[in-house]
Design a protein around this motif. Sequence first.
Motif, short mmCIF file in Angstrom:
data_model
loop_
_atom_site.label_atom_id
_atom_site.label_comp_id
_atom_site.label_asym_id
_atom_site.label_seq_id
_atom_site.Cartn_x
_atom_site.Cartn_y
_atom_site.Cartn_z
N ASP A 94 0.85 -1.20 0.00
CA ASP A 94 0.00 0.00 0.00
C ASP A 94 0.88 1.24 0.00
O ASP A 94 1.37 1.68 1.05
N TYR A 95 1.08 1.84 -1.18
CA TYR A 95 1.94 3.01 -1.29
C TYR A 95 1.43 4.19 -0.48
O TYR A 95 2.21 4.91 0.16
N ALA A 96 0.13 4.45 -0.52
CA ALA A 96 -0.42 5.61 0.19
C ALA A 96 -0.14 5.51 1.68
O ALA A 96 0.26 6.49 2.33
N HIS A 97 -0.34 4.33 2.24
CA HIS A 97 -0.04 4.13 3.65
C HIS A 97 1.45 4.30 3.91
O HIS A 97 1.86 4.97 4.86
N TRP A 98 2.28 3.67 3.09
CA TRP A 98 3.73 3.70 3.30
C TRP A 98 4.25 5.14 3.27
O TRP A 98 5.02 5.55 4.14
N ASP A 99 3.84 5.89 2.25
CA ASP A 99 4.35 7.26 2.10
C ASP A 99 3.99 8.13 3.30
O ASP A 99 4.78 8.98 3.73
N ALA A 101 3.15 6.91 6.45
CA ALA A 101 3.63 6.36 7.72
C ALA A 101 5.14 6.51 7.89
O ALA A 101 5.62 6.66 9.02
N TYR A 102 5.88 6.51 6.79
CA TYR A 102 7.34 6.40 6.92
C TYR A 102 8.11 7.56 6.30
O TYR A 102 9.33 7.49 6.16
N VAL A 110 14.95 3.21 6.85
CA VAL A 110 14.43 2.53 5.66
C VAL A 110 15.46 2.42 4.53
O VAL A 110 15.77 1.33 4.04
N MET A 111 15.98 3.56 4.08
CA MET A 111 16.87 3.53 2.92
C MET A 111 18.20 2.81 3.21
O MET A 111 18.69 2.04 2.38
N PRO A 112 18.82 3.02 4.38
CA PRO A 112 20.02 2.23 4.68
C PRO A 112 19.76 0.73 4.72
O PRO A 112 20.62 -0.06 4.31
#
Length: 443
Positions: A94-99, A101-102, A110-112
């Motif tokens: 779920d992109y909308a949730h991810w964007d 929430a994080y 996340v990115m590391p």
Amino acid sequence: MNARIAAALLAAFAVLPVHARTLALVGGTLVDGTLRDPIADSVVIVRDERIVAVGSQGELAIPADAEIVSTEGMTVLPGLWDMHVHLMINGHADYAHWDKAYAGRLRDPVMPASARQLLMAGVTGARDLGAPLAESIAVRDAIRRGEIDGPTLFVSGPFIQKKPYPGTEAFRWGVDSPADARAKVKRLADAGVDVIKLIDQDQMSEAEVAAVIDEAHKRGKPVVAHAHRPEEIRRALKYGADCLEHTGLAAAPRYPDDIMDALRERTANMAAGPLFWTPTIEGLYNFPYVVKHHEHIDDARWHLGLPPDIVADIRASLAHPERIAYFQQTPQRWPTLQTKFEQLRGNGVLLLVGTDSGIPMKFHSDSTWHELEVWVNRLGVPAVDAIRAATYWPAVAMKADKDYGSVAEGKYADIIAVRGDALRHIALLQNVDIVIKHGKRVK
């Protein structure tokens, strides 16, 4: 020992400080990323970050001070590249949730975590195509300084498109005129991105598309452009994009004739250089199977570097793979994938291995070998060609082939090894045994 190799090795050591660290990879079959035949019983000598000699046992002497790493029984390769990753996402459905929430946790963890997972999978070089600007630059530079583990990154920062989707403004920048398009490219270039990413260019005016690509080229930045729809491809080719991405959202059975004519015209123009294309085919190609066979979701390798709450959130989002909105059109698109791949491959395009890693169920820990496996075992690409599309050609595409892309004297020692014959069994790359990046063994 061959006299020429001996002389080169002595010269290499003569100019290096006495405290330099020496590593010798000994015994495996080397597939070096070039067009020469594999080298059996190979020897690769590394001094600090760089390769100083390549040969075979009995021909190339191993320095007395070298730390020996046995590669007996293994295939030795250049470190893999993945030319289309998204470090800011980690397989959540779920992109909308991810964007939402994080957004505040991308820089850490996340990115590391994404970067480390790629490196442990044998990916020593990657192109990150779409993330907030500050986070993209920070993570790339932290890796380059040795502060965190990850592949050598080439980043685009935010997408450039006509209008960002609601809630994505941090990593999607809209343009409203040719002047605004140039200003956005300038801002990205001044911040230090490596590449400009252009999407939905069929929704822009042609003048805006031309401005993005022209300004990027003036500032020495290559342009990668989405190729989901025919008009996106037409405009990318017309105005000189350097690399196209994906194999298309449209369910049309093949690329239209006018696009193929334009493609052939572009690839025949030697003065313009190669036309690169990253098809990111595996995620769609394998989806009908994955719906019914998704044990890989339980593989803990994609948990690496992620805290328990994020792991739990990702797992919960993937409870019903058949319901993931991202893939609902895949049954219509699936029958077209092989034809389009073959159209590209048969008309002079240089295809690059890239995965869209980070999209739903595409984990950084295993996306790249999945892509290679489909190329070789489903689409008939010779293994050595697929490996070059994941090593040598990506380095050329990023104008980094002086330092990367093959196991050769003078280049950075980005080297992996996998037990068994990877030329015959490409899926062995799912378990990379040895990873060396810039001369340092990290796995």
